[in-house]
Design a protein around this motif. Structure first.
Motif, PDB file in Angstrom:
ATOM      1  N   ALA A 184      43.725  35.983  43.786  1.00 14.22           N
ATOM      2  CA  ALA A 184      42.646  35.155  44.318  1.00 14.22           C
ATOM      3  C   ALA A 184      41.541  34.970  43.285  1.00 14.22           C
ATOM      4  O   ALA A 184      41.014  33.860  43.103  1.00 14.22           O
ATOM      5  N   VAL A 185      41.204  36.028  42.564  1.00 16.84           N
ATOM      6  CA  VAL A 185      40.141  35.969  41.564  1.00 16.84           C
ATOM      7  C   VAL A 185      40.532  35.056  40.411  1.00 16.84           C
ATOM      8  O   VAL A 185      39.695  34.321  39.868  1.00 16.84           O
ATOM      9  N   SER A 186      41.804  35.068  40.034  1.00 20.13           N
ATOM     10  CA  SER A 186      42.258  34.253  38.897  1.00 20.13           C
ATOM     11  C   SER A 186      42.096  32.760  39.162  1.00 20.13           C
ATOM     12  O   SER A 186      42.039  31.959  38.222  1.00 20.13           O
ATOM     13  N   GLY A 187      42.014  32.386  40.439  1.00 22.43           N
ATOM     14  CA  GLY A 187      41.871  30.973  40.771  1.00 22.43           C
ATOM     15  C   GLY A 187      40.431  30.498  40.815  1.00 22.43           C
ATOM     16  O   GLY A 187      40.168  29.315  41.072  1.00 22.43           O
ATOM     17  N   ILE A 188      39.480  31.390  40.580  1.00 22.52           N
ATOM     18  CA  ILE A 188      38.054  31.030  40.602  1.00 22.52           C
ATOM     19  C   ILE A 188      37.616  30.643  39.195  1.00 22.52           C
ATOM     20  O   ILE A 188      38.021  31.260  38.212  1.00 22.52           O
ATOM     21  N   GLU A 189      36.784  29.611  39.092  1.00 19.22           N
ATOM     22  CA  GLU A 189      36.333  29.167  37.774  1.00 19.22           C
ATOM     23  C   GLU A 189      35.656  30.315  37.032  1.00 19.22           C
ATOM     24  O   GLU A 189      34.945  31.129  37.637  1.00 19.22           O
ATOM     25  N   PRO A 190      35.880  30.393  35.708  1.00 17.39           N
ATOM     26  CA  PRO A 190      35.446  31.564  34.932  1.00 17.39           C
ATOM     27  C   PRO A 190      33.982  31.963  35.111  1.00 17.39           C
ATOM     28  O   PRO A 190      33.672  33.138  35.226  1.00 17.39           O
ATOM     29  N   GLN A 191      33.065  30.982  35.143  1.00 17.62           N
ATOM     30  CA  GLN A 191      31.649  31.340  35.215  1.00 17.62           C
ATOM     31  C   GLN A 191      31.263  31.921  36.568  1.00 17.62           C
ATOM     32  O   GLN A 191      30.212  32.549  36.700  1.00 17.62           O
ATOM     33  N   ARG A 192      32.099  31.727  37.599  1.00 13.48           N
ATOM     34  CA  ARG A 192      31.812  32.283  38.925  1.00 13.48           C
ATOM     35  C   ARG A 192      32.789  33.391  39.301  1.00 13.48           C
ATOM     36  O   ARG A 192      32.727  33.931  40.395  1.00 13.48           O
ATOM     37  N   ARG A 193      33.661  33.734  38.395  1.00 15.66           N
ATOM     38  CA  ARG A 193      34.738  34.681  38.708  1.00 15.66           C
ATOM     39  C   ARG A 193      34.197  36.107  38.836  1.00 15.66           C
ATOM     40  O   ARG A 193      33.521  36.603  37.936  1.00 15.66           O
ATOM     41  N   PRO A 194      34.491  36.795  39.937  1.00 15.48           N
ATOM     42  CA  PRO A 194      34.061  38.192  40.088  1.00 15.48           C
ATOM     43  C   PRO A 194      34.799  39.100  39.105  1.00 15.48           C
ATOM     44  O   PRO A 194      35.901  38.788  38.647  1.00 15.48           O
ATOM     45  N   THR A 195      34.184  40.216  38.781  1.00 16.55           N
ATOM     46  CA  THR A 195      34.811  41.235  37.940  1.00 16.55           C
ATOM     47  C   THR A 195      35.268  42.375  38.831  1.00 16.55           C
ATOM     48  O   THR A 195      34.480  42.925  39.592  1.00 16.55           O
ATOM     49  N   LEU A 196      36.566  42.727  38.736  1.00 15.24           N
ATOM     50  CA  LEU A 196      37.121  43.807  39.558  1.00 15.24           C
ATOM     51  C   LEU A 196      36.979  45.132  38.823  1.00 15.24           C
ATOM     52  O   LEU A 196      37.401  45.249  37.667  1.00 15.24           O
ATOM     53  N   VAL A 197      36.361  46.110  39.491  1.00 17.66           N
ATOM     54  CA  VAL A 197      36.129  47.395  38.831  1.00 17.66           C
ATOM     55  C   VAL A 197      36.343  48.547  39.812  1.00 17.66           C
ATOM     56  O   VAL A 197      36.398  48.359  41.025  1.00 17.66           O
ATOM     57  N   SER A 198      36.444  49.725  39.230  1.00 21.35           N
ATOM     58  CA  SER A 198      36.350  50.971  39.991  1.00 21.35           C
ATOM     59  C   SER A 198      35.303  51.827  39.299  1.00 21.35           C
ATOM     60  O   SER A 198      35.542  52.339  38.206  1.00 21.35           O
ATOM     61  N   ALA A 199      34.142  51.954  39.915  1.00 24.86           N
ATOM     62  CA  ALA A 199      33.087  52.791  39.339  1.00 24.86           C
ATOM     63  C   ALA A 199      33.535  54.244  39.287  1.00 24.86           C
ATOM     64  O   ALA A 199      33.108  55.003  38.421  1.00 24.86           O
ATOM     65  N   LEU A 200      34.448  54.615  40.197  1.00 20.26           N
ATOM     66  CA  LEU A 200      34.902  56.007  40.266  1.00 20.26           C
ATOM     67  C   LEU A 200      35.807  56.360  39.092  1.00 20.26           C
ATOM     68  O   LEU A 200      35.664  57.418  38.475  1.00 20.26           O
ATOM     69  N   THR A 201      36.756  55.462  38.744  1.00 23.95           N
ATOM     70  CA  THR A 201      37.717  55.760  37.678  1.00 23.95           C
ATOM     71  C   THR A 201      37.334  55.130  36.337  1.00 23.95           C
ATOM     72  O   THR A 201      37.878  55.508  35.301  1.00 23.95           O
ATOM     73  N   GLY A 202      36.456  54.145  36.362  1.00 20.77           N
ATOM     74  CA  GLY A 202      36.079  53.451  35.132  1.00 20.77           C
ATOM     75  C   GLY A 202      36.894  52.208  34.862  1.00 20.77           C
ATOM     76  O   GLY A 202      36.635  51.486  33.895  1.00 20.77           O
ATOM     77  N   GLN A 203      37.869  51.909  35.701  1.00 20.39           N
ATOM     78  CA  GLN A 203      38.715  50.734  35.502  1.00 20.39           C
ATOM     79  C   GLN A 203      37.874  49.454  35.571  1.00 20.39           C
ATOM     80  O   GLN A 203      37.076  49.268  36.483  1.00 20.39           O
ATOM     81  N   GLY A 204      38.061  48.572  34.601  1.00 21.28           N
ATOM     82  CA  GLY A 204      37.393  47.274  34.592  1.00 21.28           C
ATOM     83  C   GLY A 204      35.981  47.272  34.036  1.00 21.28           C
ATOM     84  O   GLY A 204      35.357  46.211  33.935  1.00 21.28           O
ATOM     85  N   LEU A 205      35.453  48.439  33.624  1.00 21.70           N
ATOM     86  CA  LEU A 205      34.064  48.477  33.178  1.00 21.70           C
ATOM     87  C   LEU A 205      33.870  47.837  31.806  1.00 21.70           C
ATOM     88  O   LEU A 205      32.806  47.273  31.524  1.00 21.70           O
ATOM     89  N   ASP A 206      34.896  47.897  30.937  1.00 23.44           N
ATOM     90  CA  ASP A 206      34.788  47.222  29.638  1.00 23.44           C
ATOM     91  C   ASP A 206      34.644  45.712  29.844  1.00 23.44           C
ATOM     92  O   ASP A 206      33.839  45.055  29.180  1.00 23.44           O
ATOM     93  N   ALA A 207      35.421  45.180  30.772  1.00 23.28           N
ATOM     94  CA  ALA A 207      35.344  43.746  31.069  1.00 23.28           C
ATOM     95  C   ALA A 207      33.985  43.399  31.672  1.00 23.28           C
ATOM     96  O   ALA A 207      33.425  42.331  31.398  1.00 23.28           O
ATOM     97  N   LEU A 208      33.448  44.303  32.491  1.00 20.07           N
ATOM     98  CA  LEU A 208      32.135  44.063  33.097  1.00 20.07           C
ATOM     99  C   LEU A 208      31.044  44.017  32.025  1.00 20.07           C
ATOM    100  O   LEU A 208      30.193  43.116  32.034  1.00 20.07           O
ATOM    101  N   LEU A 209      31.070  44.959  31.085  1.00 24.11           N
ATOM    102  CA  LEU A 209      30.066  44.981  30.021  1.00 24.11           C
ATOM    103  C   LEU A 209      30.163  43.722  29.155  1.00 24.11           C
ATOM    104  O   LEU A 209      29.141  43.153  28.752  1.00 24.11           O
ATOM    105  N   ALA A 210      31.392  43.288  28.892  1.00 26.21           N
ATOM    106  CA  ALA A 210      31.581  42.062  28.106  1.00 26.21           C
ATOM    107  C   ALA A 210      31.034  40.851  28.859  1.00 26.21           C
ATOM    108  O   ALA A 210      30.445  39.938  28.262  1.00 26.21           O
ATOM    109  N   ARG A 211      31.219  40.856  30.175  1.00 32.23           N
ATOM    110  CA  ARG A 211      30.712  39.746  30.997  1.00 32.23           C
ATOM    111  C   ARG A 211      29.179  39.730  30.987  1.00 32.23           C
ATOM    112  O   ARG A 211      28.559  38.670  30.898  1.00 32.23           O
ATOM    113  N   ILE A 212      28.576  40.905  31.098  1.00 28.41           N
ATOM    114  CA  ILE A 212      27.115  40.993  31.031  1.00 28.41           C
ATOM    115  C   ILE A 212      26.622  40.463  29.688  1.00 28.41           C
ATOM    116  O   ILE A 212      25.679  39.676  29.611  1.00 28.41           O
TER     117      ILE A 212
END
Length: 454
Positions: free
Chosen positions: A352-380
């Motif tokens: 579902a997320v892949s179908g959203i335009e890039p500038q509005r696309r949510p970032t999927l993360v797990s704060a508990l395990t750290g998954q997706g945080l590199d992508a979040l920092l890059a997005r910021i």
């Protein structure tokens, strides 16, 4: 300050361990999805009660066709709950709705137990969690506004007239007028103190702007995982527990982005549906950190069954704070707790997320395990880069001071050693600081602008 026994019951629970019933009187809105919402709302109401260590001995959802002016509930339900109060030996009943003072008093008389509504319960939680002087003042201001609304003429002891004793009031002033005046005087003193806090906060904010470090604020529904994410990114030890309103006082920490730029990350109080208006007003000085942030991360708990409704509640409060329309480009959605999803649900969410335009696309993360945080920092980083200017320059290898300045004040995107011993650099900087760079490094040449200004 005098108060009716009912007011005391309604705003001050017995404390930790008090036996409590949680009643969810909801007007049905139709459909299976709304039925699930009702269950989620009652679960949240239980969580609120447990957040101040009440011993929840029973919970009851009630489908209402209409709200009764005198008791909120119909006569039959009032009697049914009265029997439940007796059988459970409950000292307190938490009503997940907003009661009028008259409704609260009548229910207390009918059940011979303290009654607290949703607003009063949230105020109690905030009162327990405030740790800073500012937080305590904000909660007291909201609590006084709530108490003021509880002063009704149907409370007979407040009808007594008193003689004039100077500051106690003039001749013929009733007790209710005295209580209201004392509350208003205290509220004015708190508002004056909070104005000073607000001015101090503005000075601190100006100091940060002079550095300047961009501010990234975390917002979201209470218990969405903001503090866990904050701790993971900053290596701090902010209270992060699986309970509602674990964080109340705002916290700021400095972190580095992938290309070396520094930002200030701000953790804020969690939002909740039907957040009392007086709390939004009282915490406005704190919430200005959100409205003035360069980037706002809306943290959402994708593992929660009611996460869509929670998002609407957060968006409504952000809109009330003025964060809408022009601010949408700097509000990024972060879908947290993907570690709690089964593989099938996670795959569906990723699709579902892949179908959203890039500038509005949510970032999927797990704060508990750290998954997706590199992508979040890059997005910021990429969001903050919009409007920043790129420069390239050659620097003498012996200019260690200049190199240190660039690392401290810009993002160093590229660094390449030159054959003759120097170094070629590509850096990125805010437009308002570009003149300082040009003065410090006259050999620097602008490459291009990276979008519109922030």
């Amino acid at each position: 300050m005098k108060a009716d026994s009912g007011a005391d019951k309604g705003t001050t629970p017995n404390g930790a361990g008090a036996r409590a019933l949680v009643i969810g009187p909801y007007v049905p809105q139709g459909g299976a999805a709304r039925a699930r919402d009702t269950a989620a709302r009652l679960m949240e109401a239980v969580g609120l009660a447990e957040a101040i260590d009440l011993d929840v001995v029973g919970q009851l959802p009630i489908s209402l066709n209409e709200v009764r002016p005198a008791t909120y509930l119909g006569k039959g339900k009032v009697e049914e709950i009265g029997e439940l109060v007796k059988s459970k030996d409950a000292a307190l009943v938490s009503m997940d709705c907003q009661l009028s003072p008259v409704q609260q008093r009548n229910l207390e008389r009918a059940w011979d137990a303290k009654v607290i509504d949703r607003t009063g319960l949230i105020l109690e939680i905030f009162g327990e969690r405030a740790r800073t002087k500012e937080g305590a003042l904000q909660v007291e201001l909201a609590h006084l506004a709530y108490q003021k609304s509880r002063l009704v003429r149907s409370w007979t002891h407040l009808e007594r007239q008193r003689g004039g004793f100077g500051f106690l009031g003039g001749p013929g002033e009733t007790q209710i007028e005295t209580d209201r005046r004392l509350i208003e005087e205290r509220m004015r003193r708190i508002e004056h103190d909070l104005d000073k806090v607000k001015r101090t906060r503005a000075l601190h904010r100006k100091t940060r702007r002079d550095v300047p470090y961009p501010v990234v604020a975390l917002v979201g529904y209470t218990n969405a995982g903001k503090s866990t994410l904050f701790n993971r990114l900053t290596k701090a030890e902010v209270l992060a527990q699986d309970m509602l309103f674990a964080t109340l006082d705002p916290t700021l920490r400095q972190i580095k982005l992938p290309h070396g730029a520094r930002i200030l990350l701000s953790d804020t109080v969690g939002f909740i549906s039907d957040l009392p208006t007086m709390l939004v007003s009282a915490f406005r000085a704190t919430l200005e950190e959100v409205t003035l942030a360069d980037v706002v991360l809306h943290i959402r708990d994708v593992a929660h069954e009611d996460w869509e409704a929670q998002a609407k509640d957060v968006e409504a409060i952000l809109s009330e704070l003025g964060l809408k329309g022009e601010a949408e480009g700097r509000i990024l959605e972060v879908w947290n707790k993907i570690d709690a999803l089964d593989p099938e649900r996670l795959s569906a969410l990723q699709l579902a997320v892949s179908g959203i335009e890039p500038q509005r696309r949510p970032t999927l993360v797990s704060a508990l395990t750290g998954q997706g945080l590199d992508a979040l920092l890059a997005r910021i980083e990429s969001t903050l880069a919009a409007g920043r200017i790129r420069f390239e320059m050659d620097l003498d290898v012996a200019d260690g001071e200049g190199l240190a300045w660039l690392h401290a004040h810009t993002e160093v995107l590229e660094r390449e050693a030159l054959p003759e011993g120097g170094v070629h650099l590509v850096v990125r900087i805010d437009p308002e600081r570009s003149e300082g760079l040009a003065r410090r490094f006259p050999q620097a040449e602008m490459i291009r602008e990276a979008g519109v200004g922030r």
